[in-house]
Enzyme design. Structure first.
Site, mmCIF file in Angstrom:
data_model
loop_
_atom_site.group_PDB
_atom_site.id
_atom_site.type_symbol
_atom_site.label_atom_id
_atom_site.label_comp_id
_atom_site.label_asym_id
_atom_site.label_seq_id
_atom_site.Cartn_x
_atom_site.Cartn_y
_atom_site.Cartn_z
ATOM 1 N N ARG A 291 -0.708 -2.151 -6.957
ATOM 2 C CA ARG A 291 -1.117 -3.192 -6.004
ATOM 3 C C ARG A 291 -2.161 -4.112 -6.643
ATOM 4 O O ARG A 291 -2.074 -5.337 -6.526
ATOM 5 C CB ARG A 291 -1.677 -2.518 -4.740
ATOM 6 N N LYS B 125 -2.481 -2.264 7.840
ATOM 7 C CA LYS B 125 -3.557 -1.680 8.636
ATOM 8 C C LYS B 125 -3.530 -2.255 10.044
ATOM 9 O O LYS B 125 -3.307 -3.443 10.237
ATOM 10 C CB LYS B 125 -4.908 -1.966 7.969
ATOM 11 N N ARG C 127 0.850 -1.187 0.000
ATOM 12 C CA ARG C 127 0.000 0.000 0.000
ATOM 13 C C ARG C 127 0.892 1.246 0.000
ATOM 14 O O ARG C 127 2.050 1.187 0.409
ATOM 15 C CB ARG C 127 -0.889 0.030 1.248
ATOM 16 N N HIS D 106 -2.230 2.788 -6.105
ATOM 17 C CA HIS D 106 -2.914 1.533 -5.773
ATOM 18 C C HIS D 106 -3.077 0.630 -6.999
ATOM 19 O O HIS D 106 -3.290 -0.579 -6.853
ATOM 20 C CB HIS D 106 -4.277 1.841 -5.157
ATOM 21 N N HIS E 210 -4.411 -8.831 3.568
ATOM 22 C CA HIS E 210 -5.856 -8.746 3.763
ATOM 23 C C HIS E 210 -6.273 -9.597 4.962
ATOM 24 O O HIS E 210 -5.908 -10.770 5.050
ATOM 25 C CB HIS E 210 -6.596 -9.260 2.527
ATOM 26 N N TYR F 37 -10.098 -9.932 -6.966
ATOM 27 C CA TYR F 37 -9.115 -10.071 -8.041
ATOM 28 C C TYR F 37 -9.390 -11.292 -8.911
ATOM 29 O O TYR F 37 -8.952 -11.355 -10.051
ATOM 30 C CB TYR F 37 -7.700 -10.118 -7.455
#
Length: 296
Positions: free
Chosen positions: A245, A170, A146, A242, A268, A277
């Site tokens: 990514r 995150k 990210r 992004h 994730h 995806y």
């Protein structure tokens, strides 16, 4: 309502330990929601209905706000009302009967392998800043990092001997991601030839990627650089940091990578986030079929 929103944000920061970027995004979403309610004459959190929340979502969609941002906004509102219910500020949660706007979820834009190659090789590596930019682009595509992860990397997050980088995602969750030979080579050149000149007198700065002033790169700087190189490479798609990514994940899955492995590489928490995806892959296959099959 503003006071309750602030109490909720303090709760997210102190008790839940959410990342600052997430809290900033939730702050924007909830302030916009509060303004919408005020504009429509809804006074007090106990007066909010599921219809008000739905109309707010549609108003955002009609403004052209991205589907992912709309979904995130709904998450923020849901958690906010659960918090209020738990704190006995309301008697009923107006979001309990709402579904996520799945139909609005957009398939992310991706670049083809040739387009990625054009973008990454665009920086002028005869120039120290070009060497830095090449290394950043190589690292973004090699790791699927990210933007926030890339600009916050420190020099000691790299292990060049074994070819891994330590990313903090995150919620400050740590993951180890392979670099790949080309990214390693670009980073080696940058660290040996370019970074010493950029760091100048800021010897205590451990940041990996530095600006011409010797400070850590910012999101805005990276955004502008990618826009510049997209134009130079004459890529017609809308490319953001992004996008690399998204391309990283899509290209891995196209070549047979296991979905769980891609989930781990991307950081994730939920595999359903990674599954989008697989839809990208299917959409591209359908497009190729329509273009080349004699009877599409």
């Amino acid at each position: 309502m503003q006071e309750l929103i602030q109490q909720f944000l303090d709760y997210l920061s102190v008790e839940r330990g959410l990342a600052p970027n997430t809290i900033q995004a939730y702050t924007r979403d909830l302030k916009e929601f509060a303004a919408f309610l005020k504009e429509h004459g809804v006074v007090g959190v106990d007066k909010v209905t599921h219809k008000d929340v739905t109309e707010f979502m549609w108003s955002r969609k009609n403004k052209g706000i991205a589907a992912n941002s709309i979904s995130r906004g709904l998450v923020a509102i849901r958690i906010f009302f659960r918090f209020l219910l738990r704190e006995q500020k309301i008697k009923q949660d107006p979001t309990s009967v709402l579904d996520s706007p799945k139909l609005w979820k957009c398939i992310p834009d991706v670049l083809g392998v040739a387009e990625v190659e054009k973008l990454i090789t665009e920086p002028d590596t005869r120039d120290p800043l070009g060497i830095r930019d090449r290394a950043m682009l190589e690292l973004l595509y090699a790791t699927g990092a990210r933007v926030s992860e890339l600009i916050n990397l420190n020099i000691n997050d790299l292990n060049m001997d074994v070819g891994f980088v330590k990313c903090f995602g995150k919620g400050n969750k740590e993951r180890i991601v392979p670099l790949g030979r080309k990214a390693q080579a670009a980073l080696k050149v940058y660290i040996e030839k370019s970074r010493p000149g950029l760091i100048g007198k800021h010897l205590s700065n451990n940041g990996l990627f530095l600006s011409r002033l010797g400070k850590k790169m910012t999101r805005q700087m990276l955004w502008k650089l990618i826009k510049k190189y997209t134009r130079q490479a004459r890529i017609k798609k809308e490319v953001t940091p992004h996008t690399l990514r998204h391309s990283f994940a899509t290209h891995l899955l196209e070549r047979g990578a296991d979905l769980r492995v891609v989930q781990e590489l991307l950081g994730h928490a939920n595999i359903s986030t990674t599954q989008i995806y697989t839809h990208v892959d299917k959409e591209r296959l359908k497009m190729i079929h329509r273009k080349y099959h004699p009877r599409p």
